[in-house]
Design a protein around this motif. Structure first.
Motif, PDB file in Angstrom:
ATOM      1  N   TRP A 181       1.588  11.517 -10.228  1.00  0.00           N
ATOM      2  CA  TRP A 181       0.786  12.743 -10.273  1.00  0.00           C
ATOM      3  C   TRP A 181       1.671  13.985 -10.347  1.00  0.00           C
ATOM      4  CZ3 TRP A 181      -0.284  16.496  -6.276  1.00  0.00           C
ATOM      5  CH2 TRP A 181      -1.286  17.393  -6.625  1.00  0.00           C
ATOM      6  N   LEU A 182       2.736  14.002  -9.541  1.00  0.00           N
ATOM      7  CA  LEU A 182       3.619  15.163  -9.515  1.00  0.00           C
ATOM      8  C   LEU A 182       4.438  15.312 -10.796  1.00  0.00           C
ATOM      9  CD1 LEU A 182       4.935  15.027  -5.845  1.00  0.00           C
ATOM     10  CD2 LEU A 182       3.329  16.674  -6.819  1.00  0.00           C
ATOM     11  N   ILE A 218       0.841  -1.200   0.000  1.00  0.00           N
ATOM     12  CA  ILE A 218       0.000   0.000   0.000  1.00  0.00           C
ATOM     13  C   ILE A 218       0.877   1.251   0.000  1.00  0.00           C
ATOM     14  CG2 ILE A 218      -1.725   1.282   1.306  1.00  0.00           C
ATOM     15  CD1 ILE A 218      -2.760  -1.420   2.318  1.00  0.00           C
ATOM     16  N   ILE A 219       1.940   1.236   0.786  1.00  0.00           N
ATOM     17  CA  ILE A 219       2.828   2.399   0.852  1.00  0.00           C
ATOM     18  C   ILE A 219       3.535   2.615  -0.486  1.00  0.00           C
ATOM     19  CG2 ILE A 219       4.887   3.329   1.983  1.00  0.00           C
ATOM     20  CD1 ILE A 219       3.948   1.899   4.525  1.00  0.00           C
ATOM     21  N   VAL A 220       3.995   1.541  -1.110  1.00  0.00           N
ATOM     22  CA  VAL A 220       4.627   1.654  -2.428  1.00  0.00           C
ATOM     23  C   VAL A 220       3.631   2.203  -3.446  1.00  0.00           C
ATOM     24  CG1 VAL A 220       5.637   0.330  -4.322  1.00  0.00           C
ATOM     25  CG2 VAL A 220       6.296  -0.162  -1.974  1.00  0.00           C
ATOM     26  N   GLY A 221       2.388   1.759  -3.364  1.00  0.00           N
ATOM     27  CA  GLY A 221       1.357   2.261  -4.266  1.00  0.00           C
ATOM     28  C   GLY A 221       1.100   3.745  -4.084  1.00  0.00           C
ATOM     29  N   ILE A 222       1.093   4.195  -2.828  1.00  0.00           N
ATOM     30  CA  ILE A 222       0.884   5.623  -2.568  1.00  0.00           C
ATOM     31  C   ILE A 222       2.057   6.451  -3.097  1.00  0.00           C
ATOM     32  CG2 ILE A 222       0.723   7.343  -0.717  1.00  0.00           C
ATOM     33  CD1 ILE A 222      -0.892   5.248   0.853  1.00  0.00           C
ATOM     34  N   ILE A 223       3.279   5.950  -2.907  1.00  0.00           N
ATOM     35  CA  ILE A 223       4.454   6.659  -3.416  1.00  0.00           C
ATOM     36  C   ILE A 223       4.416   6.745  -4.939  1.00  0.00           C
ATOM     37  CG2 ILE A 223       6.967   6.517  -3.661  1.00  0.00           C
ATOM     38  CD1 ILE A 223       7.009   5.344  -0.798  1.00  0.00           C
ATOM     39  N   LEU A 224       4.103   5.629  -5.603  1.00  0.00           N
ATOM     40  CA  LEU A 224       4.013   5.644  -7.061  1.00  0.00           C
ATOM     41  C   LEU A 224       2.896   6.552  -7.546  1.00  0.00           C
ATOM     42  CD1 LEU A 224       4.601   1.883  -7.925  1.00  0.00           C
ATOM     43  CD2 LEU A 224       6.131   3.793  -8.379  1.00  0.00           C
ATOM     44  N   VAL A 253       1.737   6.358 -16.418  1.00  0.00           N
ATOM     45  CA  VAL A 253       2.012   4.939 -16.170  1.00  0.00           C
ATOM     46  C   VAL A 253       2.272   4.708 -14.680  1.00  0.00           C
ATOM     47  CG1 VAL A 253       3.587   3.043 -16.668  1.00  0.00           C
ATOM     48  CG2 VAL A 253       2.881   4.569 -18.492  1.00  0.00           C
ATOM     49  N   LEU A 254       3.046   5.593 -14.044  1.00  0.00           N
ATOM     50  CA  LEU A 254       3.294   5.464 -12.605  1.00  0.00           C
ATOM     51  C   LEU A 254       2.009   5.630 -11.813  1.00  0.00           C
ATOM     52  CD1 LEU A 254       6.621   7.402 -11.983  1.00  0.00           C
ATOM     53  CD2 LEU A 254       6.255   4.947 -12.003  1.00  0.00           C
ATOM     54  N   TYR A 255       1.173   6.544 -12.259  1.00  0.00           N
ATOM     55  CA  TYR A 255      -0.109   6.777 -11.597  1.00  0.00           C
ATOM     56  C   TYR A 255      -0.967   5.516 -11.640  1.00  0.00           C
ATOM     57  CZ  TYR A 255      -4.312   9.397 -10.312  1.00  0.00           C
ATOM     58  OH  TYR A 255      -5.420   9.854  -9.676  1.00  0.00           O
ATOM     59  N   THR A 256      -1.030   4.879 -12.806  1.00  0.00           N
ATOM     60  CA  THR A 256      -1.826   3.659 -12.970  1.00  0.00           C
ATOM     61  C   THR A 256      -1.255   2.505 -12.150  1.00  0.00           C
ATOM     62  OG1 THR A 256      -2.376   4.376 -15.197  1.00  0.00           O
ATOM     63  CG2 THR A 256      -2.765   2.060 -14.669  1.00  0.00           C
TER      64      THR A 256
END
Length: 51
Positions: free
Chosen positions: A13-14, A2-8, A19-22
């Motif tokens: 987004w930034l 979950i943490i890796v997903g939030i970071i990606l 692709v990173l967002y998805t």
């Protein structure tokens, strides 16, 4: 997961990289499913606990 997903998700987004967002969204969903299965005591891939 979950943490890796939030970071990606945040990096995608930034930086404006969709692709990173998805991949971040997918990682968050998989992490939440594994968390839910762990809470109900259902073994995942032969393991009852994930550490």
């Amino acid at each position: 997961m979950i943490i890796v997903g939030i970071i990606l998700l945040l990096l995608g987004w930034l930086l404006g990289i969709s692709v990173l967002y998805t991949i971040g969204i997918i990682a968050i969903v998989i992490g939440l499913v594994l968390l839910l299965l762990g809470f109900v005591g259902h073994p995942v891939a032969g393991r009852r606990h994930w550490f």
